[in-house]
Design a protein around this motif. Structure first.
Motif, PDB file in Angstrom:
ATOM      1  N   TRP A 159       1.832  12.746   5.667  1.00 52.10           N
ATOM      2  CA  TRP A 159       3.057  12.508   4.488  1.00 52.10           C
ATOM      3  C   TRP A 159       4.147  12.363   5.460  1.00 52.10           C
ATOM      4  N   LYS A 160       4.573  13.076   6.549  1.00 53.72           N
ATOM      5  CA  LYS A 160       5.612  12.797   7.331  1.00 53.72           C
ATOM      6  C   LYS A 160       5.960  11.287   7.815  1.00 53.72           C
ATOM      7  N   LEU A 167       7.297   4.873   2.619  1.00 59.94           N
ATOM      8  CA  LEU A 167       6.109   4.541   1.499  1.00 59.94           C
ATOM      9  C   LEU A 167       5.643   6.065   0.836  1.00 59.94           C
ATOM     10  N   LYS A 168       6.517   7.034   1.050  1.00 59.61           N
ATOM     11  CA  LYS A 168       6.146   8.222   0.639  1.00 59.61           C
ATOM     12  C   LYS A 168       6.399   8.280  -1.022  1.00 59.61           C
ATOM     13  N   SER A 176      -3.900   9.620  -7.467  1.00 66.37           N
ATOM     14  CA  SER A 176      -4.704  10.096  -6.387  1.00 66.37           C
ATOM     15  C   SER A 176      -4.202  10.430  -5.075  1.00 66.37           C
ATOM     16  N   LYS A 177      -2.704  10.154  -5.020  1.00 62.71           N
ATOM     17  CA  LYS A 177      -1.906  10.338  -3.822  1.00 62.71           C
ATOM     18  C   LYS A 177      -2.519   9.977  -2.631  1.00 62.71           C
ATOM     19  N   SER A 190       0.767  -4.437  -0.902  1.00 62.08           N
ATOM     20  CA  SER A 190       1.542  -5.681  -0.413  1.00 62.08           C
ATOM     21  C   SER A 190       1.134  -5.718   1.028  1.00 62.08           C
ATOM     22  N   VAL A 191       1.755  -6.826   1.723  1.00 66.06           N
ATOM     23  CA  VAL A 191       1.567  -6.873   3.274  1.00 66.06           C
ATOM     24  C   VAL A 191       2.151  -6.009   4.020  1.00 66.06           C
ATOM     25  N   GLY A 192       3.414  -5.786   3.706  1.00 64.52           N
ATOM     26  CA  GLY A 192       4.300  -4.656   4.096  1.00 64.52           C
ATOM     27  C   GLY A 192       3.556  -3.274   3.974  1.00 64.52           C
ATOM     28  N   GLN A 193       3.180  -2.960   2.904  1.00 63.25           N
ATOM     29  CA  GLN A 193       2.442  -1.537   2.613  1.00 63.25           C
ATOM     30  C   GLN A 193       1.082  -1.572   3.574  1.00 63.25           C
TER      31      GLN A 193
END
Length: 216
Positions: A159-160, A167-168, A176-177, A190-193
């Protein structure tokens, strides 16, 4: 009919013989360096700073070819962000391949935090480096599996990483986290994600591997 059958069988044989040729090629290909060198293993927290130094370094893609990097010397301090600029074929990508020892040195050394990478095992080296490719590809599975495929880190560390990579919020809004299912190739992101999802947490003082900030 006999002629058609003979042509078909000959074509099938030609296709199947490729497997034999491939086995012959692999049997004659030189193997990589040892995966682990027990008497040369770096400390578990290596590299603590991420200082990278090329010392009079030269490399070629295979024996008999011209050098693609010739007598390169440079020093990058831990945490520094640098850009390598050059025309196509200048050797920018080759420097990245050398860090992972996909290409072995023809001359000179690469030193990361006072450890010569040519002396340690490939697993000890590659497991400590991270690269973000220009065209990110994710594996089919959960987001957490892509972030931590070997399950070495806790949920808090994962998560950190997501928080520092901005992206948090996106992941927190998913039902579903961390178990968010990634489609083949990460097509539902997306490409960045996708690029962020290839970051690896680090057990060192920084959340990211000290070398994971280097992109092509």
């Amino acid at each position: 009919m006999s002629l058609n059958w003979m042509v078909r069988m000959t074509s099938d044989l030609e296709s199947n013989i490729v497997a034999v040729e491939r086995v012959k090629e692999y049997s004659e290909t030189a193997t990589e360096a040892p995966w682990i060198v027990k008497d040369k293993q770096p400390p578990p927290d290596w590299p603590p700073k991420g200082n990278v130094e090329f010392i009079d370094y030269s490399v070629r893609y295979r024996e008999g070819l011209d050098l693609v990097l010739r007598n390169i010397s440079l020093e990058v301090k831990g945490g520094e962000k640098i850009g390598i600029v050059g025309r196509t074929g200048a050797g920018k990508s080759s420097m990245t391949l050398c860090l992972f020892r996909l290409l072995e040195a023809a001359d000179g050394e690469i030193v990361i935090d006072e450890v010569k990478i040519s002396e340690i095992g490939l697993h000890d080296l590659r497991s400590k480096l991270t690269i973000i490719p220009q065209e990110p590809v994710l594996f089919s599975g959960t987001l957490r599996m892509n972030l931590d495929p070997f399950e070495k880190y806790s949920d808090e560390e994962v998560w950190k990483v997501l928080e520092l990579s901005h992206l948090k919020k996106f992941v927190s809004n998913q039902p579903s986290k961390l178990e968010l299912e990634c489609s083949e190739g990460g097509e539902n992101l997306s490409v960045g994600q996708r690029q962020v999802s290839q970051y690896q947490p680090s057990s060192g003082p920084d959340v990211f591997n000290p070398l994971s900030r280097t992109t092509e």
